[in-house]
Scaffold this active site. Structure first.
Site, mmCIF file in Angstrom:
data_model
loop_
_atom_site.group_PDB
_atom_site.id
_atom_site.type_symbol
_atom_site.label_atom_id
_atom_site.label_comp_id
_atom_site.label_asym_id
_atom_site.label_seq_id
_atom_site.Cartn_x
_atom_site.Cartn_y
_atom_site.Cartn_z
ATOM 1 N N THR A 1 0.836 -1.205 0.000
ATOM 2 C CA THR A 1 0.000 0.000 0.000
ATOM 3 C C THR A 1 0.871 1.255 0.000
ATOM 4 O O THR A 1 2.076 1.190 0.238
ATOM 5 C CB THR A 1 -0.904 0.036 1.252
ATOM 6 O OG1 THR A 1 -0.076 0.094 2.421
ATOM 7 C CG2 THR A 1 -1.783 -1.193 1.317
ATOM 8 N N ASP A 2 0.252 2.395 -0.283
ATOM 9 C CA ASP A 2 0.976 3.662 -0.220
ATOM 10 C C ASP A 2 0.136 4.691 0.547
ATOM 11 O O ASP A 2 -0.925 4.367 1.098
ATOM 12 C CB ASP A 2 1.365 4.161 -1.618
ATOM 13 C CG ASP A 2 0.165 4.569 -2.470
ATOM 14 O OD1 ASP A 2 -0.933 4.823 -1.934
ATOM 15 O OD2 ASP A 2 0.329 4.659 -3.704
ATOM 16 N N ALA A 3 0.620 5.917 0.595
ATOM 17 C CA ALA A 3 -0.003 6.946 1.431
ATOM 18 C C ALA A 3 -1.411 7.328 0.964
ATOM 19 O O ALA A 3 -2.122 8.043 1.672
ATOM 20 C CB ALA A 3 0.894 8.181 1.517
#
Lengths: 136, 136, 136, 136
Positions: free
Chosen positions: B18-20
């Site tokens: 996942t990312d921000a």
């Protein structure tokens, strides 16, 4: 740490390095340790890739890290790298990761590496590597 | 797609992926394509690692992907993989990534691979590889 | 470890996880720890994503790992995860990574997590989390 | 490309970015595109993180890349980034990745981005973003 030679590396947080908490995913700090280590060797020894070409590998045999505060996307980061200890068959490096702007300490840690040949056998660190480390 | 042999792979979204934005970072879907491709070869040919041991590499020469909807941490994912086209020196695979629960389509794409030997020279796909692909 | 509840996770080494030494890049074992941890929570507590939705984050505050032997592309891997210690504001998990076929031990390690709310303040682990952990 | 404003980014290949073929894993070039894109926005608009703080997300909706030649550990890389096209609700950026020393072209590609708000709804690019892009 004043007795150590320290190499400083600058980098900027990539979006790919963040996770759903909105901060850098913890395992990615180990990649920054690797970037710092590469810069250390390039500055005081030779390019790590050259050592690999010469038949010496330095795989990580142990790692420890403490995560004090998170880094965020786009932030400028300073990684400080030094040699903690050199032995005939292993070397331990220390790291400190700070936010460049605030100088807040984000992560500290160390990695231990054993010297291996292409066949996966433990071997002595090459003389020029010991030499470069000793001077640290 | 009914004329294709399709291999389905199941995986669960990792936090590391996942990312921000709170969803899977786009480049990681290409890793899922690779996982699907590995399963395809293992099912209808042989393990890709075995082909490498035999001296044949299949690096990606081109990739295209459309991101229709995001995947989130912990979600179960289905990757469907098939052969789009086989030529003497290249192969193109197609992919569709869906949320397993809702069957919502998340990503579609393809990768083209050229056959290379260990020295980096383009070469013909080995016969058993063509054979395995042809049956697809 | 006989007194611990252990959760076993199976995974297969991805090409993306390997590096130029031909084996899994060391930081990726921490991702496997995360996968094991997610399975542990899903088995004995609830999905970690649900805890996040409820406002509780469990960032990694410390990690230690020893790399005994390397994993290679395509290999089946077993990750064993257990609770080492639960405190009111932190939890420590232990991990052992083995090659599924040979049962060779590849990596051992632990991660310590502190409980945080969405504003980044340390907080007590929620009761149901302590309960789930205590039973371990 | 002479009519485009181009931003150049320098980076050095990390060991973490390589794979068992001894070269950079293909999906990591998309991360370099992201690094180039971040530098582009920082140079001609504002930091992408600031746009996110202001409520505008620019997720990747489509990507295409051609891999011409591989990059290796330690190599210095130049990423050139430019705007291909701006529409009211989307923007397409182009990229070219070269070996800094040899100027050999390694990868070319583009990414298309749609403008989204925090609720995941497509929205118009903010005026200052269009303005920054238009001047490109």
């Amino acid at each position: 740490m004043s007795q150590h030679r320290i190499v400083e590396t600058s980098l900027r947080v990539r979006y790919a390095e963040t996770d759903a908490m909105g901060v850098v995913y913890h395992a990615n700090y180990l990649v920054w340790f690797e970037v710092g280590r590469g810069d250390y060797f390039r500055t005081y020894g030779q390019d790590y890739g050259e050592w690999e070409n010469a038949g010496y590998l330095l795989p990580v045999s142990e790692v420890h890290a403490r995560f004090h505060a998170p880094a965020r996307y786009g932030e400028l980061i300073t990684v400080r790298t030094w040699i903690e200890e050199t032995r005939s068959r292993s070397v331990t490096l220390g790291y400190e990761v700070r936010s460049t702007a605030s100088q807040q300490r984000l992560v500290t840690g160390w990695t231990k590496h054993i010297c291996m040949d292409r066949e996966g056998r433990a071997c002595r660190l090459p003389d020029e590597m010991i030499h470069a480390m000793a001077a640290s």
